[in-house]
Design a protein around this motif. Structure first.
Motif, short mmCIF file in Angstrom:
data_model
loop_
_atom_site.label_atom_id
_atom_site.label_comp_id
_atom_site.label_asym_id
_atom_site.label_seq_id
_atom_site.Cartn_x
_atom_site.Cartn_y
_atom_site.Cartn_z
N ASN A 194 0.85 -1.19 0.00
CA ASN A 194 0.00 0.00 0.00
C ASN A 194 0.88 1.25 0.00
O ASN A 194 1.76 1.37 0.84
CB ASN A 194 -0.88 -0.04 1.26
CG ASN A 194 -1.93 1.03 1.27
OD1 ASN A 194 -2.12 1.73 0.27
ND2 ASN A 194 -2.63 1.16 2.38
N VAL A 196 0.58 5.15 0.46
CA VAL A 196 -0.38 6.19 0.89
C VAL A 196 0.22 7.58 0.64
O VAL A 196 1.34 7.86 1.05
CB VAL A 196 -0.70 6.06 2.40
CG1 VAL A 196 -1.81 7.05 2.80
CG2 VAL A 196 -1.11 4.64 2.76
N ASP A 217 3.77 7.19 2.62
CA ASP A 217 3.88 6.14 3.64
C ASP A 217 3.55 4.83 2.95
O ASP A 217 2.44 4.68 2.45
CB ASP A 217 2.88 6.45 4.76
CG ASP A 217 2.41 5.20 5.49
OD1 ASP A 217 3.25 4.35 5.81
OD2 ASP A 217 1.19 5.10 5.75
N THR A 218 4.51 3.92 2.86
CA THR A 218 4.16 2.65 2.22
C THR A 218 4.33 1.48 3.18
O THR A 218 5.18 1.52 4.07
CB THR A 218 4.99 2.36 0.94
OG1 THR A 218 6.21 1.69 1.28
CG2 THR A 218 5.25 3.62 0.14
#
Ligand code: SER
Length: 391
Positions: A194, A196, A217-218
Protein backbone atom coordinates in the motif's frame (compact mmCIF):
# COMPACT_ATOMS: atom_id res chain seq x y z
CA UNK A 1 13.11 -17.10 -1.88
CA UNK A 2 13.35 -17.06 1.90
CA UNK A 3 11.70 -14.37 4.02
CA UNK A 4 15.09 -13.18 5.31
CA UNK A 5 16.23 -12.68 1.73
CA UNK A 6 13.15 -10.61 0.88
CA UNK A 7 13.78 -8.38 3.91
CA UNK A 8 17.43 -7.85 2.98
CA UNK A 9 16.62 -7.15 -0.67
CA UNK A 10 13.93 -4.64 0.32
CA UNK A 11 16.05 -2.75 2.83
CA UNK A 12 19.12 -2.62 0.56
CA UNK A 13 17.07 -1.49 -2.43
CA UNK A 14 15.77 1.52 -0.53
CA UNK A 15 19.09 2.21 1.21
CA UNK A 16 20.64 2.44 -2.26
CA UNK A 17 18.01 5.07 -3.00
CA UNK A 18 18.91 7.30 -0.08
CA UNK A 19 16.70 5.82 2.66
CA UNK A 20 18.02 5.35 6.20
CA UNK A 21 16.93 2.38 8.23
CA UNK A 22 14.91 3.08 11.38
CA UNK A 23 15.43 0.47 14.06
CA UNK A 24 13.62 -0.22 17.29
CA UNK A 25 10.44 -1.90 16.23
CA UNK A 26 8.67 -3.58 19.14
CA UNK A 27 4.91 -4.05 19.28
CA UNK A 28 4.69 -1.48 22.07
CA UNK A 29 3.72 1.97 20.83
CA UNK A 30 5.71 5.04 21.87
CA UNK A 31 4.98 6.36 25.40
CA UNK A 32 1.80 8.44 25.64
CA UNK A 33 0.18 6.73 22.65
CA UNK A 34 -3.44 5.79 23.49
CA UNK A 35 -3.37 2.64 21.31
CA UNK A 36 -2.41 -0.68 22.95
CA UNK A 37 -0.13 -1.99 20.20
CA UNK A 38 1.59 -0.78 17.06
CA UNK A 39 -0.81 -1.44 14.21
CA UNK A 40 1.20 -0.31 11.20
CA UNK A 41 4.67 0.77 10.18
CA UNK A 42 3.74 4.44 10.15
CA UNK A 43 2.37 4.35 13.66
CA UNK A 44 5.61 5.15 15.56
CA UNK A 45 6.41 7.80 12.93
CA UNK A 46 3.24 9.84 13.40
CA UNK A 47 4.96 12.96 14.86
CA UNK A 48 7.34 13.04 11.89
CA UNK A 49 4.53 12.68 9.36
CA UNK A 50 2.98 15.65 11.12
CA UNK A 51 6.07 17.77 10.50
CA UNK A 52 8.63 17.15 13.25
CA UNK A 53 12.07 16.73 11.55
CA UNK A 54 13.27 13.12 11.79
CA UNK A 55 16.89 12.74 12.98
CA UNK A 56 17.62 10.38 10.07
CA UNK A 57 16.23 12.72 7.41
CA UNK A 58 13.34 12.60 4.95
CA UNK A 59 13.75 9.09 3.45
CA UNK A 60 13.23 6.16 5.79
CA UNK A 61 12.93 2.39 5.54
CA UNK A 62 12.11 -0.14 8.27
CA UNK A 63 10.76 -3.52 9.24
CA UNK A 64 7.97 -3.16 11.77
CA UNK A 65 6.10 -5.87 13.61
CA UNK A 66 2.44 -5.01 13.91
CA UNK A 67 -0.57 -6.40 15.76
CA UNK A 68 -4.17 -6.08 14.65
CA UNK A 69 -6.88 -7.52 16.85
CA UNK A 70 -9.52 -5.96 14.58
CA UNK A 71 -8.77 -8.81 12.19
CA UNK A 72 -9.15 -11.56 14.83
CA UNK A 73 -12.28 -13.03 13.27
CA UNK A 74 -10.56 -13.14 9.88
CA UNK A 75 -7.61 -15.14 11.15
CA UNK A 76 -7.61 -18.48 9.37
CA UNK A 77 -8.38 -17.00 5.96
CA UNK A 78 -5.47 -16.99 3.49
CA UNK A 79 -4.21 -13.48 4.21
CA UNK A 80 -4.77 -12.24 7.79
CA UNK A 81 -2.45 -12.74 10.75
CA UNK A 82 -2.71 -11.22 14.22
CA UNK A 83 0.99 -10.38 14.42
CA UNK A 84 2.64 -9.71 11.10
CA UNK A 85 5.59 -7.81 9.73
CA UNK A 86 5.36 -4.77 7.56
CA UNK A 87 8.20 -3.57 5.38
CA UNK A 88 7.82 0.20 5.20
CA UNK A 89 9.24 3.20 3.37
CA UNK A 90 8.61 6.89 3.96
CA UNK A 91 9.13 10.13 2.19
CA UNK A 92 8.78 12.84 4.83
CA UNK A 93 8.12 15.82 2.58
CA UNK A 94 10.71 14.52 0.09
CA UNK A 95 9.64 12.65 -3.10
CA UNK A 96 6.09 12.23 -4.42
CA UNK A 97 3.72 9.35 -5.18
CA UNK A 98 4.82 8.37 -8.72
CA UNK A 99 8.44 8.02 -7.55
CA UNK A 100 7.32 5.74 -4.72
CA UNK A 101 5.21 3.61 -7.08
CA UNK A 102 8.09 3.44 -9.57
CA UNK A 103 10.44 2.06 -6.91
CA UNK A 104 7.72 -0.28 -5.70
CA UNK A 105 7.18 -1.63 -9.20
CA UNK A 106 10.96 -1.85 -9.79
CA UNK A 107 11.63 -3.77 -6.59
CA UNK A 108 8.81 -6.25 -7.15
CA UNK A 109 9.57 -6.98 -10.80
CA UNK A 110 13.35 -6.62 -11.03
CA UNK A 111 14.50 -7.01 -7.43
CA UNK A 112 12.16 -9.87 -6.50
CA UNK A 113 11.37 -11.29 -9.93
CA UNK A 114 7.58 -10.94 -9.88
CA UNK A 115 6.02 -11.37 -13.33
CA UNK A 116 4.57 -7.90 -14.19
CA UNK A 117 1.60 -9.69 -15.78
CA UNK A 118 0.52 -10.85 -12.29
CA UNK A 119 0.13 -7.30 -10.94
CA UNK A 120 -2.97 -5.15 -10.58
CA UNK A 121 -3.17 -1.69 -9.02
CA UNK A 122 -5.98 0.26 -7.42
CA UNK A 123 -6.11 4.05 -7.28
CA UNK A 124 -8.35 6.61 -5.58
CA UNK A 125 -10.99 7.70 -8.05
CA UNK A 126 -11.82 11.02 -6.33
CA UNK A 127 -14.79 12.16 -4.24
CA UNK A 128 -16.03 15.36 -2.64
CA UNK A 129 -12.95 15.52 -0.36
CA UNK A 130 -10.20 15.10 -2.93
CA UNK A 131 -9.92 14.87 -6.71
CA UNK A 132 -8.93 11.67 -8.51
CA UNK A 133 -5.34 10.56 -8.03
CA UNK A 134 -4.37 11.10 -11.66
CA UNK A 135 -0.62 11.00 -10.96
CA UNK A 136 -0.85 7.39 -9.71
CA UNK A 137 -3.27 6.43 -12.47
CA UNK A 138 -0.93 7.76 -15.15
CA UNK A 139 2.03 6.02 -13.58
CA UNK A 140 0.34 2.59 -13.71
CA UNK A 141 -0.91 3.20 -17.23
CA UNK A 142 2.65 4.03 -18.32
CA UNK A 143 3.76 0.61 -17.03
CA UNK A 144 0.85 -1.25 -18.58
CA UNK A 145 -0.45 -2.42 -15.17
CA UNK A 146 -4.27 -2.67 -15.02
CA UNK A 147 -5.90 -0.23 -12.60
CA UNK A 148 -9.19 -0.29 -10.73
CA UNK A 149 -10.51 2.99 -9.32
CA UNK A 150 -12.25 2.93 -5.95
CA UNK A 151 -13.10 5.49 -3.28
CA UNK A 152 -13.41 3.91 0.19
CA UNK A 153 -10.86 1.16 -0.42
CA UNK A 154 -8.25 3.68 -1.56
CA UNK A 155 -8.23 5.95 1.46
CA UNK A 156 -5.99 5.12 4.38
CA UNK A 157 -5.97 6.39 7.96
CA UNK A 158 -4.70 4.91 11.19
CA UNK A 159 -7.74 5.97 13.19
CA UNK A 160 -10.64 8.40 13.19
CA UNK A 161 -8.28 11.40 13.45
CA UNK A 162 -4.69 12.08 12.41
CA UNK A 163 -2.63 11.75 9.22
CA UNK A 164 -4.42 10.15 6.28
CA UNK A 165 -4.72 10.28 2.52
CA UNK A 166 -5.57 8.56 -0.74
CA UNK A 167 -3.58 5.43 -1.53
CA UNK A 168 -2.59 3.23 -4.41
CA UNK A 169 -2.46 -0.47 -3.62
CA UNK A 170 -0.51 -3.14 -5.45
CA UNK A 171 -2.11 -6.58 -5.75
CA UNK A 172 -0.52 -9.85 -6.76
CA UNK A 173 -2.46 -12.65 -8.44
CA UNK A 174 -2.57 -15.79 -6.27
CA UNK A 175 -4.79 -17.97 -8.46
CA UNK A 176 -3.68 -20.97 -10.48
CA UNK A 177 -5.43 -19.71 -13.62
CA UNK A 178 -4.25 -16.68 -15.61
CA UNK A 179 -5.26 -13.44 -13.84
CA UNK A 180 -8.78 -12.24 -14.36
CA UNK A 181 -11.29 -9.73 -12.99
CA UNK A 182 -10.23 -6.98 -10.55
CA UNK A 183 -9.17 -6.74 -6.87
CA UNK A 184 -12.59 -5.73 -5.53
CA UNK A 185 -14.35 -8.54 -7.41
CA UNK A 186 -11.95 -11.48 -7.03
CA UNK A 187 -10.10 -12.15 -3.77
CA UNK A 188 -7.43 -14.14 -5.54
CA UNK A 189 -5.96 -10.68 -6.05
CA UNK A 190 -4.00 -10.28 -2.80
CA UNK A 191 -3.04 -6.83 -1.61
CA UNK A 192 0.68 -6.79 -0.91
CA UNK A 193 1.81 -3.16 -0.90
CA UNK A 194 0.00 0.00 0.00
CA UNK A 195 1.39 3.42 -1.01
CA UNK A 196 -0.38 6.19 0.89
CA UNK A 197 -0.13 9.80 -0.27
CA UNK A 198 -0.24 11.04 3.28
CA UNK A 199 -0.86 14.73 3.02
CA UNK A 200 -4.02 15.35 5.07
CA UNK A 201 -4.88 15.37 8.72
CA UNK A 202 -8.39 14.58 9.90
CA UNK A 203 -9.57 16.71 12.82
CA UNK A 204 -12.01 15.78 15.60
CA UNK A 205 -14.91 17.34 13.70
CA UNK A 206 -14.16 15.09 10.70
CA UNK A 207 -12.77 17.85 8.49
CA UNK A 208 -9.51 17.51 6.55
CA UNK A 209 -6.65 19.98 6.69
CA UNK A 210 -3.33 19.73 4.80
CA UNK A 211 -0.38 18.37 6.76
CA UNK A 212 2.60 20.76 6.91
CA UNK A 213 4.39 18.52 4.37
CA UNK A 214 3.44 16.07 1.61
CA UNK A 215 4.48 12.57 2.74
CA UNK A 216 4.46 9.10 1.30
CA UNK A 217 3.88 6.14 3.64
CA UNK A 218 4.16 2.65 2.22
CA UNK A 219 3.64 -0.73 3.83
CA UNK A 220 4.28 -4.16 2.34
CA UNK A 221 2.88 -7.23 4.09
CA UNK A 222 5.92 -9.48 4.47
CA UNK A 223 4.23 -12.83 5.19
CA UNK A 224 1.79 -12.32 2.32
CA UNK A 225 4.46 -11.49 -0.21
CA UNK A 226 6.81 -14.24 1.00
CA UNK A 227 4.17 -16.97 0.81
CA UNK A 228 3.11 -15.88 -2.69
CA UNK A 229 6.71 -15.77 -3.91
CA UNK A 230 7.20 -19.22 -2.40
CA UNK A 231 4.22 -20.56 -4.34
CA UNK A 232 1.87 -20.89 -1.34
CA UNK A 233 -1.81 -20.08 -1.43
CA UNK A 234 -2.01 -18.77 2.14
CA UNK A 235 0.27 -16.96 4.57
CA UNK A 236 0.55 -20.20 6.56
CA UNK A 237 2.43 -21.80 3.68
CA UNK A 238 5.30 -19.33 3.93
CA UNK A 239 8.66 -20.41 5.34
CA UNK A 240 8.13 -18.64 8.69
CA UNK A 241 5.45 -21.23 9.45
CA UNK A 242 7.57 -24.24 8.34
CA UNK A 243 8.44 -25.44 11.86
CA UNK A 244 4.83 -24.98 13.02
CA UNK A 245 3.49 -27.01 10.10
CA UNK A 246 6.03 -29.71 10.77
CA UNK A 247 5.50 -30.04 14.51
CA UNK A 248 1.88 -29.22 15.32
CA UNK A 249 -0.33 -31.47 13.11
CA UNK A 250 1.18 -34.80 14.26
CA UNK A 251 0.90 -33.62 17.87
CA UNK A 252 -2.60 -32.13 17.62
CA UNK A 253 -4.49 -33.54 14.63
CA UNK A 254 -6.95 -30.70 13.97
CA UNK A 255 -8.72 -29.56 10.88
CA UNK A 256 -6.96 -26.90 8.77
CA UNK A 257 -8.94 -23.90 10.07
CA UNK A 258 -8.16 -24.83 13.70
CA UNK A 259 -4.52 -25.47 12.88
CA UNK A 260 -4.28 -22.01 11.37
CA UNK A 261 -5.79 -20.45 14.48
CA UNK A 262 -3.33 -22.37 16.67
CA UNK A 263 -0.32 -21.31 14.56
CA UNK A 264 -1.37 -17.69 14.39
CA UNK A 265 -2.45 -17.21 17.99
CA UNK A 266 0.40 -19.12 19.63
CA UNK A 267 3.00 -17.40 17.49
CA UNK A 268 1.41 -14.00 18.16
CA UNK A 269 1.24 -14.65 21.90
CA UNK A 270 4.94 -15.59 21.92
CA UNK A 271 5.86 -12.35 20.13
CA UNK A 272 3.78 -10.24 22.53
CA UNK A 273 5.35 -11.97 25.54
CA UNK A 274 8.73 -11.58 23.85
CA UNK A 275 8.19 -7.82 23.85
CA UNK A 276 7.77 -7.95 27.62
CA UNK A 277 3.97 -7.92 28.04
CA UNK A 278 2.54 -10.26 30.70
CA UNK A 279 -1.01 -11.68 30.57
CA UNK A 280 -3.60 -9.79 32.58
CA UNK A 281 -7.32 -9.04 32.62
CA UNK A 282 -7.10 -5.59 31.10
CA UNK A 283 -5.11 -3.53 28.61
CA UNK A 284 -2.18 -4.96 26.68
CA UNK A 285 -2.01 -8.08 28.83
CA UNK A 286 -5.54 -9.09 27.92
CA UNK A 287 -4.56 -9.65 24.28
CA UNK A 288 -2.16 -12.59 24.87
CA UNK A 289 -4.58 -13.97 27.49
CA UNK A 290 -7.42 -13.91 24.96
CA UNK A 291 -5.28 -15.43 22.21
CA UNK A 292 -4.16 -18.28 24.46
CA UNK A 293 -7.69 -18.96 25.66
CA UNK A 294 -8.89 -19.20 22.08
CA UNK A 295 -6.10 -21.71 21.37
CA UNK A 296 -6.92 -23.78 24.46
CA UNK A 297 -10.63 -23.75 23.65
CA UNK A 298 -9.87 -25.21 20.21
CA UNK A 299 -7.43 -27.79 21.61
CA UNK A 300 -9.67 -28.95 24.47
CA UNK A 301 -12.80 -29.10 22.33
CA UNK A 302 -11.36 -32.14 20.57
CA UNK A 303 -9.44 -33.64 23.46
CA UNK A 304 -9.33 -32.18 26.99
CA UNK A 305 -6.04 -33.94 27.72
CA UNK A 306 -4.13 -31.82 25.20
CA UNK A 307 -1.66 -29.47 26.84
CA UNK A 308 0.76 -26.71 25.95
CA UNK A 309 3.29 -28.82 27.90
CA UNK A 310 3.61 -30.74 24.63
CA UNK A 311 4.72 -27.64 22.75
CA UNK A 312 8.45 -28.00 22.03
CA UNK A 313 10.47 -25.05 23.27
CA UNK A 314 12.10 -24.94 19.81
CA UNK A 315 8.93 -23.39 18.35
CA UNK A 316 9.08 -20.61 20.92
CA UNK A 317 12.78 -20.18 20.26
CA UNK A 318 12.30 -20.07 16.48
CA UNK A 319 9.74 -17.28 16.84
CA UNK A 320 11.78 -15.24 19.32
CA UNK A 321 14.84 -15.60 17.07
CA UNK A 322 12.95 -14.53 13.97
CA UNK A 323 11.74 -11.37 15.74
CA UNK A 324 15.19 -10.91 17.35
CA UNK A 325 13.74 -10.86 20.86
CA UNK A 326 16.24 -11.46 23.64
CA UNK A 327 13.71 -13.11 26.02
CA UNK A 328 14.56 -16.61 27.32
CA UNK A 329 12.38 -19.20 25.46
CA UNK A 330 12.00 -21.28 28.63
CA UNK A 331 10.60 -18.27 30.50
CA UNK A 332 8.11 -17.54 27.71
CA UNK A 333 7.02 -21.15 27.70
CA UNK A 334 6.62 -20.93 31.49
CA UNK A 335 4.20 -18.02 31.06
CA UNK A 336 2.20 -20.04 28.50
CA UNK A 337 1.90 -22.90 30.98
CA UNK A 338 0.85 -20.58 33.82
CA UNK A 339 -1.88 -19.20 31.60
CA UNK A 340 -3.02 -22.69 30.75
CA UNK A 341 -3.30 -23.61 34.46
CA UNK A 342 -5.17 -20.41 35.23
CA UNK A 343 -7.62 -20.97 32.37
CA UNK A 344 -8.15 -24.59 33.44
CA UNK A 345 -9.07 -23.43 36.95
CA UNK A 346 -11.39 -20.76 35.58
CA UNK A 347 -13.19 -23.29 33.42
CA UNK A 348 -13.68 -25.63 36.39
CA UNK A 349 -15.12 -22.79 38.44
CA UNK A 350 -17.32 -21.66 35.56
CA UNK A 351 -18.75 -25.13 34.98
CA UNK A 352 -19.59 -25.41 38.65
CA UNK A 353 -21.20 -21.98 38.94
CA UNK A 354 -23.28 -22.44 35.81
CA UNK A 355 -24.98 -25.54 37.21
CA UNK A 356 -26.76 -23.31 39.78
CA UNK A 357 -30.51 -23.06 39.13
CA UNK A 358 -30.22 -19.28 38.64
CA UNK A 359 -28.18 -19.82 35.45
CA UNK A 360 -30.20 -22.61 33.85
CA UNK A 361 -32.55 -20.37 31.84
CA UNK A 362 -31.74 -17.44 29.55
CA UNK A 363 -29.13 -15.08 31.02
CA UNK A 364 -29.74 -11.35 31.42
CA UNK A 365 -27.23 -8.51 31.58
CA UNK A 366 -27.27 -8.70 35.41
CA UNK A 367 -26.22 -12.36 35.25
CA UNK A 368 -23.35 -11.60 32.88
CA UNK A 369 -22.16 -8.77 35.14
CA UNK A 370 -22.38 -10.96 38.23
CA UNK A 371 -20.52 -13.85 36.55
CA UNK A 372 -17.84 -11.48 35.37
CA UNK A 373 -17.41 -9.37 38.49
CA UNK A 374 -17.79 -12.10 41.12
CA UNK A 375 -16.37 -15.15 39.36
CA UNK A 376 -14.09 -13.59 36.72
CA UNK A 377 -15.99 -15.28 33.87
CA UNK A 378 -16.03 -13.20 30.68
CA UNK A 379 -19.19 -13.26 28.55
CA UNK A 380 -17.45 -15.11 25.69
CA UNK A 381 -16.46 -17.87 28.07
CA UNK A 382 -19.89 -18.12 29.70
CA UNK A 383 -21.45 -18.53 26.26
CA UNK A 384 -19.08 -21.29 25.28
CA UNK A 385 -19.52 -23.14 28.61
CA UNK A 386 -23.28 -23.00 28.24
CA UNK A 387 -22.99 -24.39 24.76
CA UNK A 388 -20.82 -27.17 26.12
CA UNK A 389 -23.39 -27.93 28.85
CA UNK A 390 -26.19 -28.07 26.34
CA UNK A 391 -23.94 -30.55 24.57
N1 SER B 1 -0.02 2.81 6.58
C1 SER B 1 -0.35 2.00 5.44
C2 SER B 1 -0.81 0.62 5.84
O1 SER B 1 -0.69 0.26 6.98
C3 SER B 1 0.85 1.90 4.54
O2 SER B 1 1.99 1.68 5.30
O3 SER B 1 -1.32 -0.08 5.02
Amino acid sequence: MKTEHIVRTFVEYFEERGHRRVTGSTLLPPPGDPVLFTTSGMHPLTPYLEGRPHPLGGRLVNVQRCLRTTDLEEVGDPTHLTVFEMLGTWSLGDYEGPQSLDWGYGLLTEGLGVDPGLLHATVHGGDDRTGPDTASLEFWQSRGVPVELTVEDNWWSNGPTGPCGPDSEIFLWSGDTPPRSTPTRDDRWVEVWNHVMMRHRRLDDGSLVPLPQRNIDTGLGLERLASLLQGGSSVYEGDVFDPWRRVVPPMWPLEESSLRLVYDHLRSAVVILGDGVRPSNTGQGYVPRRLLRRVLTVLWRGDPSRSLEELPVELVEHTLDHFRQPMDPGDVRGVLLDEQRRFGRLLDRGRQVLTRPRFRGPLGEDDFHYLHDTHGLPRELVMSLRQEQRG
